[in-house]
Motif scaffolding. Sequence first.
Motif, PDB file in Angstrom:
ATOM      1  N   ARG A  94       4.837  11.346   9.512  1.00 50.51           N
ATOM      2  CA  ARG A  94       3.868  10.968   9.272  1.00 50.51           C
ATOM      3  C   ARG A  94       3.649   9.158   9.698  1.00 50.51           C
ATOM      4  O   ARG A  94       2.877   8.627   9.601  1.00 50.51           O
ATOM      5  CB  ARG A  94       3.051  10.347   7.271  1.00 50.51           C
ATOM      6  N   LYS A  95       5.204   8.415   9.258  1.00 52.33           N
ATOM      7  CA  LYS A  95       5.091   7.259  10.029  1.00 52.33           C
ATOM      8  C   LYS A  95       4.923   6.582  11.529  1.00 52.33           C
ATOM      9  O   LYS A  95       4.355   5.591  11.714  1.00 52.33           O
ATOM     10  CB  LYS A  95       6.615   6.600  10.005  1.00 52.33           C
ATOM     11  N   ASN A  96       4.500   7.615  12.239  1.00 50.81           N
ATOM     12  CA  ASN A  96       4.492   7.911  13.348  1.00 50.81           C
ATOM     13  C   ASN A  96       2.730   7.345  13.715  1.00 50.81           C
ATOM     14  O   ASN A  96       2.676   6.485  14.116  1.00 50.81           O
ATOM     15  CB  ASN A  96       4.460   8.889  14.543  1.00 50.81           C
ATOM     16  N   ASP A  97       1.669   8.075  12.678  1.00 48.45           N
ATOM     17  CA  ASP A  97       0.708   7.327  12.997  1.00 48.45           C
ATOM     18  C   ASP A  97      -0.272   7.166  11.269  1.00 48.45           C
ATOM     19  O   ASP A  97      -1.102   7.615  10.634  1.00 48.45           O
ATOM     20  CB  ASP A  97      -0.312   8.043  13.535  1.00 48.45           C
ATOM     21  N   PRO A  98       0.733   6.266  10.416  1.00 47.94           N
ATOM     22  CA  PRO A  98      -0.245   6.055   9.471  1.00 47.94           C
ATOM     23  C   PRO A  98      -1.066   6.204   9.288  1.00 47.94           C
ATOM     24  O   PRO A  98      -1.931   6.088   9.371  1.00 47.94           O
ATOM     25  CB  PRO A  98       0.163   4.809   9.036  1.00 47.94           C
ATOM     26  N   LEU A  99      -2.118   7.120   7.893  1.00 46.92           N
ATOM     27  CA  LEU A  99      -3.135   7.127   7.421  1.00 46.92           C
ATOM     28  C   LEU A  99      -3.642   8.290   8.891  1.00 46.92           C
ATOM     29  O   LEU A  99      -4.961   7.981   8.194  1.00 46.92           O
ATOM     30  CB  LEU A  99      -4.013   6.084   6.663  1.00 46.92           C
ATOM     31  N   GLN A 100      -3.666   8.335  10.001  1.00 43.87           N
ATOM     32  CA  GLN A 100      -3.732   8.918  11.550  1.00 43.87           C
ATOM     33  C   GLN A 100      -5.064   8.101  11.765  1.00 43.87           C
ATOM     34  O   GLN A 100      -5.838   8.900  11.936  1.00 43.87           O
ATOM     35  CB  GLN A 100      -4.432  10.182  11.169  1.00 43.87           C
ATOM     36  N   GLN A 101      -4.207   6.444  11.610  1.00 38.95           N
ATOM     37  CA  GLN A 101      -5.517   5.754  12.191  1.00 38.95           C
ATOM     38  C   GLN A 101      -5.624   5.369  13.559  1.00 38.95           C
ATOM     39  O   GLN A 101      -6.833   5.368  14.251  1.00 38.95           O
ATOM     40  CB  GLN A 101      -4.990   4.403  11.273  1.00 38.95           C
ATOM     41  N   LEU A 137       0.956  -1.332  -0.463  1.00 34.98           N
ATOM     42  CA  LEU A 137      -0.142  -0.068   0.268  1.00 34.98           C
ATOM     43  C   LEU A 137       0.750   1.285   0.162  1.00 34.98           C
ATOM     44  O   LEU A 137       1.908   1.641   0.967  1.00 34.98           O
ATOM     45  CB  LEU A 137      -0.891  -0.030   1.077  1.00 34.98           C
ATOM     46  N   ASP A 138       0.923   1.850  -0.797  1.00 37.18           N
ATOM     47  CA  ASP A 138       1.764   3.239  -1.414  1.00 37.18           C
ATOM     48  C   ASP A 138       1.771   4.618  -0.554  1.00 37.18           C
ATOM     49  O   ASP A 138      -0.007   5.065  -1.047  1.00 37.18           O
ATOM     50  CB  ASP A 138       1.417   3.502  -2.333  1.00 37.18           C
ATOM     51  N   LEU A 139       1.549   4.976   1.060  1.00 41.07           N
ATOM     52  CA  LEU A 139       1.020   5.275   0.848  1.00 41.07           C
ATOM     53  C   LEU A 139       1.095   7.368   1.517  1.00 41.07           C
ATOM     54  O   LEU A 139       0.376   8.140   1.950  1.00 41.07           O
ATOM     55  CB  LEU A 139       1.368   5.919   3.278  1.00 41.07           C
ATOM     56  N   ASP A 140       2.218   6.989   0.541  1.00 40.41           N
ATOM     57  CA  ASP A 140       2.277   8.983  -0.125  1.00 40.41           C
ATOM     58  C   ASP A 140       0.967   8.719  -0.601  1.00 40.41           C
ATOM     59  O   ASP A 140       0.807   9.582  -1.045  1.00 40.41           O
ATOM     60  CB  ASP A 140       3.656   8.891  -0.401  1.00 40.41           C
ATOM     61  N   LYS A 141       0.909   7.897  -1.714  1.00 34.69           N
ATOM     62  CA  LYS A 141       0.066   8.308  -3.062  1.00 34.69           C
ATOM     63  C   LYS A 141      -1.635   8.388  -2.059  1.00 34.69           C
ATOM     64  O   LYS A 141      -2.496   9.500  -2.637  1.00 34.69           O
ATOM     65  CB  LYS A 141      -0.135   7.207  -3.648  1.00 34.69           C
ATOM     66  N   ILE A 142      -1.727   7.593  -1.116  1.00 33.64           N
ATOM     67  CA  ILE A 142      -3.136   7.306  -0.511  1.00 33.64           C
ATOM     68  C   ILE A 142      -2.807   9.132   0.106  1.00 33.64           C
ATOM     69  O   ILE A 142      -3.635   9.993  -0.170  1.00 33.64           O
ATOM     70  CB  ILE A 142      -2.778   6.555   0.815  1.00 33.64           C
ATOM     71  N   VAL A 143      -2.028   9.596   0.357  1.00 37.08           N
ATOM     72  CA  VAL A 143      -2.277  11.421   1.292  1.00 37.08           C
ATOM     73  C   VAL A 143      -2.037  11.634   0.355  1.00 37.08           C
ATOM     74  O   VAL A 143      -2.285  13.038   0.611  1.00 37.08           O
ATOM     75  CB  VAL A 143      -0.857  10.753   1.999  1.00 37.08           C
ATOM     76  N   GLU A 144      -1.820  11.746  -1.149  1.00 38.09           N
ATOM     77  CA  GLU A 144      -1.744  12.770  -1.814  1.00 38.09           C
ATOM     78  C   GLU A 144      -3.424  13.249  -2.018  1.00 38.09           C
ATOM     79  O   GLU A 144      -3.558  14.033  -2.763  1.00 38.09           O
ATOM     80  CB  GLU A 144      -0.869  12.053  -3.538  1.00 38.09           C
ATOM     81  N   LYS A 145      -3.905  11.552  -2.378  1.00 41.91           N
ATOM     82  CA  LYS A 145      -5.038  11.820  -2.689  1.00 41.91           C
ATOM     83  C   LYS A 145      -6.204  12.520  -1.930  1.00 41.91           C
ATOM     84  O   LYS A 145      -7.457  12.708  -2.054  1.00 41.91           O
ATOM     85  CB  LYS A 145      -5.474  10.216  -3.310  1.00 41.91           C
ATOM     86  N   GLN A 146      -5.674  12.184  -0.903  1.00 39.44           N
ATOM     87  CA  GLN A 146      -6.489  12.517   0.835  1.00 39.44           C
ATOM     88  C   GLN A 146      -6.562  13.770   0.214  1.00 39.44           C
ATOM     89  O   GLN A 146      -7.477  15.092   0.423  1.00 39.44           O
ATOM     90  CB  GLN A 146      -5.485  11.994   1.695  1.00 39.44           C
TER      91      GLN A 146
END
Length: 663
Positions: free
Chosen positions: A290-297, A207-216
Amino acid sequence: MRRFSRLLSLLLTRTCPLLLFQPLVTFHVHGLTPIEPSSTQAPKPATLVWISDIHYDMYYGTANAYSYDKPNRCSGIETRNTTTSITNTTAETTTITTHINLSSRGTYGCDAPRRLIEMTLLAVQDVLRSRNKHLGEDEENEQVQDTILLTGDLIRHDIDQVPNSKAAMALSLDQLTRLVRSYFPIESDADIIPAIGNNDVSPDYYLDLDKIVEKQNWEESQDDESEETGLDVLYNAFSNKFLFETVELASFESAGYYARKLPNTNVVVLVLNTVIYSSFHWPEQSNEERKNDPLQQFVWMEAQLQKILNQNKKEQADEENISDIPQATTKKQVCWIVGHIPPTIGSYRQTQLWKDEYVQKYYDIITKYKDIIATQLYGHIHSDEFRLISSPPLTSSSSSNTSSSSSSLPPMLLHGSITPLYGSNPNFRIMTYDTISGTILDYDVYSIDISANSTSSWTKLYSFTEYYGVDDVSYDSLELIHKKMKTKKDEDKTLNKFVDVHYSKPTKQWVMEETENQTFCNDECQSKWTCVIQSMTHLDYESCISPSSITPSDTIKKEPPPSSPSKLVQLLTAIAIIFFVVFAAKIICGVWERQARRRQYGDVAKEFNLDTNDLTLYERRNSEEGVGGRDDDGFDNEDDSHNHQNNQLQQSSIMLSDDAELL
């Protein structure tokens, strides 16, 4: 001096018992604080269907089918090479292809074919129909719609290895979701709750979290290919089949997690995206913060739990104002935590499934809100197990020093699989839970034997409470089972029972021994299982299985905060202070006594030009020889102090004159 001694004696007599016998630290008896029912009413049972790790392989029986250990095992084609000698120096190799009739019900070592999934859904349908008919006979029972929980890994392993893998993933998800809805249509009011598994993204764990955050943040690229996040295909498959609410859809589309309130119950389900916490997740997120809390879950999770807590406080305040309405207390909410990959270790290789930093943060949140969390439900490990966590997890950064205090977490239940890939029988659970407290009251495990010569159908393997002889599936019940598993006698063979059903059929995964056709768990097997059940990290397991290497043996690790001295240190410090006071008092009294003697013999010393220390030495020698026996104050036991002093002065003067002549 006497007064001081008595005062000190009194002080020690009154103080020491307090220091020696009064606890310096008060420990609360550990155990999960039960989620008390919101009212005195009897539990209201409802049904939860739990299915996990389906691993649907639409290529089963073809060359692209996934096989665990044998090439072509699941393709329906077997190839073998034969060598024929032509001359003494040359040989010819021939490949022989044989077609195998695979069972449509599935094959051990293969992922699940469509027919096996259809049989599963049909069996669930039949069980629910029977249960609902029974519930319908009770007119006083309020009907609660059935809930179907799918805890991830809907799709086969290694789907990225097939041609056009992205299209294959999308087609597999679409086929499976439609199949499930065909047995439980939307109009049937069946509530279906899916979670993301590591095989539901492609490649595995990707799961590419950088791309997910960009889309957010709506930072979309012009390249359509770069816009794909891995969640898009899941969102397209789940929306309008499993997910309907606007808030759910938005949360799942942006990050893969969401919350759902079960209708006509007090239960709120928090569905986590656990792929992002996995020890095998990739690629790494570029933003360190952002690594500390991926996607702020974690932020979202805590906000949801705090919302429930605040709502309950409001309900409690309303109850106090409406004391004549007994039903008012039934509105307090409780929570289930649901996901695919559990924050623990695997039972096969004891591999840690979450990264250290995320295990610790999860533990902290669950501990903070444990009073409103009824249970934790996870899949992934393909076996029927549970975990009992009652102490802070040991991680690489906290193995020798942790600031968290011990706290028993809500029970963690782990489920088996539909896929028979690793040799287990396909199985699912029909669970009964209390709609008021959220407690899992019991569950039945249904299983099917798919071996080549078997014609069996789905049958009930066991009922939890009956099988283990407990009242429910609460923390207390699981703890009782765990304690029995750890005992050497284990008279009711609890550990053997657990091992027998852990794969939904007897397994030799752990070191087993056989005697007269009876399989039982030996000492090594017992140690491994009892340690696995209480471990969140690999260090937890190592500290339990090899206590001398890290921490004391298989005991709950209650390490005090760095700033808090232990009870022993506090006790030794108190004793040292007492001895210091006594020693200092003796010195002070000695100095005072010498000064008194100096004053007492000063005139005599001046007359003979002697140091008063000589007088003191001579006076002490007479004391040792029994002249004028003294008590603690230096006075004669029979004469009064005045006469004694005069006699001593006279005697001392005579002796001093003799000594002066010698000098």
